[in-house]
Write a protein that holds these residues in place. Structure first.
Motif, PDB file in Angstrom:
ATOM      1  N   GLN A 116       8.732 -28.889  10.081  1.00  7.11           N
ATOM      2  CA  GLN A 116       9.408 -29.493  11.113  1.00  7.11           C
ATOM      3  C   GLN A 116      10.678 -29.000  11.534  1.00  7.11           C
ATOM      4  N   LYS A 117      11.227 -28.335  10.780  1.00  3.51           N
ATOM      5  CA  LYS A 117      12.578 -27.900  10.944  1.00  3.51           C
ATOM      6  C   LYS A 117      12.445 -26.638  12.020  1.00  3.51           C
ATOM      7  N   GLY A 118      13.361 -26.609  13.109  1.00  5.29           N
ATOM      8  CA  GLY A 118      13.356 -25.434  13.826  1.00  5.29           C
ATOM      9  C   GLY A 118      13.981 -24.264  13.348  1.00  5.29           C
ATOM     10  N   GLY A 119      13.888 -23.097  13.716  1.00  5.01           N
ATOM     11  CA  GLY A 119      14.366 -21.919  13.393  1.00  5.01           C
ATOM     12  C   GLY A 119      14.412 -21.504  11.959  1.00  5.01           C
ATOM     13  N   VAL A 120      13.108 -21.697  11.366  1.00  2.36           N
ATOM     14  CA  VAL A 120      12.961 -21.375  10.038  1.00  2.36           C
ATOM     15  C   VAL A 120      12.264 -19.985   9.749  1.00  2.36           C
ATOM     16  N   GLY A 121      11.782 -19.729  10.915  1.00  2.00           N
ATOM     17  CA  GLY A 121      10.978 -18.502  10.709  1.00  2.00           C
ATOM     18  C   GLY A 121       9.323 -18.742  11.032  1.00  2.00           C
ATOM     19  N   LYS A 122       8.827 -19.825  11.529  1.00  2.00           N
ATOM     20  CA  LYS A 122       7.507 -20.018  11.724  1.00  2.00           C
ATOM     21  C   LYS A 122       6.902 -19.164  12.655  1.00  2.00           C
ATOM     22  N   THR A 123       7.697 -19.039  13.725  1.00  3.55           N
ATOM     23  CA  THR A 123       6.984 -17.991  14.704  1.00  3.55           C
ATOM     24  C   THR A 123       6.959 -16.729  14.402  1.00  3.55           C
ATOM     25  N   THR A 124       8.228 -16.111  13.884  1.00  3.59           N
ATOM     26  CA  THR A 124       8.218 -14.853  13.441  1.00  3.59           C
ATOM     27  C   THR A 124       7.142 -14.489  12.345  1.00  3.59           C
ATOM     28  N   THR A 125       6.959 -15.490  11.569  1.00  2.00           N
ATOM     29  CA  THR A 125       5.829 -15.508  10.484  1.00  2.00           C
ATOM     30  C   THR A 125       4.480 -15.178  10.929  1.00  2.00           C
TER      31      THR A 125
HETATM   32  P1  ADP Z   1      10.706 -21.150  14.040  1.00  2.00           P
HETATM   33  O1  ADP Z   1       9.572 -20.947  14.853  1.00  2.00           O
HETATM   34  O2  ADP Z   1      10.681 -21.769  13.069  1.00  2.00           O
HETATM   35  O3  ADP Z   1      11.619 -21.735  15.243  1.00  2.00           O
HETATM   36  P2  ADP Z   1      11.801 -18.417  14.765  1.00  2.00           P
HETATM   37  O4  ADP Z   1      10.820 -17.638  13.995  1.00  2.00           O
HETATM   38  O5  ADP Z   1      11.640 -18.625  16.009  1.00  2.00           O
HETATM   39  O6  ADP Z   1      11.733 -19.900  13.768  1.00  2.00           O
HETATM   40  O7  ADP Z   1      13.138 -17.958  14.091  1.00  2.00           O
HETATM   41  C1  ADP Z   1      14.236 -18.444  14.621  1.00  2.00           C
HETATM   42  C2  ADP Z   1      15.143 -17.266  14.952  1.00  2.00           C
HETATM   43  O8  ADP Z   1      15.602 -16.615  13.816  1.00  2.00           O
HETATM   44  C3  ADP Z   1      14.945 -16.434  16.084  1.00  2.00           C
HETATM   45  O9  ADP Z   1      15.529 -15.928  16.975  1.00  2.00           O
HETATM   46  C4  ADP Z   1      14.174 -15.314  15.242  1.00  2.00           C
HETATM   47  O10 ADP Z   1      14.082 -14.110  15.926  1.00  2.00           O
HETATM   48  C5  ADP Z   1      15.134 -15.321  14.224  1.00  2.00           C
HETATM   49  N1  ADP Z   1      14.545 -14.798  12.853  1.00  2.00           N
HETATM   50  C6  ADP Z   1      13.518 -15.267  12.301  1.00  2.00           C
HETATM   51  N2  ADP Z   1      13.161 -14.435  11.087  1.00  2.00           N
HETATM   52  C7  ADP Z   1      14.260 -13.754  10.837  1.00  2.00           C
HETATM   53  C8  ADP Z   1      14.578 -12.906  10.032  1.00  2.00           C
HETATM   54  N3  ADP Z   1      14.040 -12.721   8.875  1.00  2.00           N
HETATM   55  N4  ADP Z   1      15.833 -12.248   9.893  1.00  2.00           N
HETATM   56  C9  ADP Z   1      16.794 -12.390  11.064  1.00  2.00           C
HETATM   57  N5  ADP Z   1      16.262 -13.355  12.175  1.00  2.00           N
HETATM   58  C10 ADP Z   1      14.960 -13.871  12.028  1.00  2.00           C
END
Ligand code: ADP
Ligand code: MG
Length: 264
Positions: A18-27
């Motif tokens: 539930q935290k934003g910006g933790v890498g969900k979407t990137t993963t």
């Molecule tokens: P979430 O979906 O949890 O909100 P994101 O995947 O969108 O998180 O990641 C948040 C931000 O951090 C985005 O700008 C993304 O590009 C960046 N980010 C994600 N993973 C990494 C990483 N391993 N190293 C650097 N930046 C990252």
């Protein structure tokens, strides 16, 4: 090369925290891409109104005609909703801002937690894996993902207070298991944005290791500028910087998760 997935049902994996910006979407995006590269037929479902997974694949939101909104609200036959991502074996059900409305409209509907599960039922035979990118909340959209999934992957950022909020997430997962989806299990906890040069990052990893010795993934996702640049080019890590540490880490993570999920 393709390891045959066991059984005919796809793995349905929700990427949640539930935290934003933790890498969900990137993963979610890079895992989906790596699974497709390994011969799996993959559907990525964007269930976040921010639609970041959609944009990350280079899909223009302005041109969307059907989205996850239609899947949840029955606005179109499910079979017609997945879009080809332009990559072999990788489809996506995209999302845009309209999905924020679904979170409200669902409240009064029957089977409100099951709309996603019901919606994807006719699509299951087409895929080996379905990866769901959740929004940063524990609301009805995430609940739909948790009811449609068999397993959850939890990305945790290697930062101070990484574990804060995890208790709440675990309580939610337990409640979902008790009342809604007894088969749901945590597939793993993946540490993201790991910076090996700082003591803090290692301390956070050690702490999570103590709490979740079985669940923590061996693969650490490094902090990488290239990983954060790729989405703005509409590319996955392996397309943008195939030899970069970020792309390689997601390749290793994918192998690790295939080992966990497709074993048995
Ligand atoms: P979430 O979906 O949890 O909100 P994101 O995947 O969108 O998180 O990641 C948040 C931000 O951090 C985005 O700008 C993304 O590009 C960046 N980010 C994600 N993973 C990494 C990483 N391993 N190293 C650097 N930046 C990252
Ligand atoms: Mg996101």
């Amino acid at each position: 090369m393709k390891q045959q997935a066991t059984g005919s049902q796809p793995r349905v994996l929700a990427i949640a925290n539930q935290k934003g910006g933790v890498g969900k979407t990137t993963t979610a995006v890079n895992l989906a891409g790596e699974l497709a590269r390994r011969g799996r037929r993959v559907l990525l479902i964007d269930i976040d109104p921010q639609g970041n997974a959609t944009t990350s694949l280079g899909i223009a939101k302005a041109a969307l005609t059907v989205t996850t909104y239609d899947l949840l609200l029955g606005g179109a036959p499910p079979e017609t909703i997945p879009l080809a991502s332009g990559r072999e074996r990788l489809d996506i059900i995209p999302a845009d801002q309209e999905l924020a409305g679904a979170a409200v409209e669902l409240v009064t509907l029957e089977r409100r937690e099951w709309r996603l599960r019901d919606g994807i039922a006719p699509l299951l035979h087409r895929y080996d894996w379905i990866v769901i990118d959740c929004p940063p909340s524990l609301g009805l959209l995430t609940l739909n993902a948790l009811c449609a999934a068999q397993s959850v992957l939890i990305p945790l950022q290697c930062e101070y207070l990484a574990l804060e909020g995890l208790a709440q997430l675990k309580t939610t997962l337990e409640r979902v298991r008790e009342h809604l989806n007894p088969l749901l299990r945590i597939l793993g906890v993946v540490m993201t944005m790991y910076d090996g040069r700082t003591n803090l990052a290692q301390q956070v990893v050690d702490e999570v290791q103590r709490y979740f010795p079985q669940l923590i993934c061996r693969t650490l996702i490094p902090r990488s500028v290239r990983l954060s640049e790729a989405p703005s080019h509409g590319r996955m890590a392996y397309e943008y910087d195939p030899h970069g540490r970020g792309a390689q880490a997601y390749a290793l993570l994918t192998d690790e998760l295939i080992g966990r999920e497709e074993r048995v």
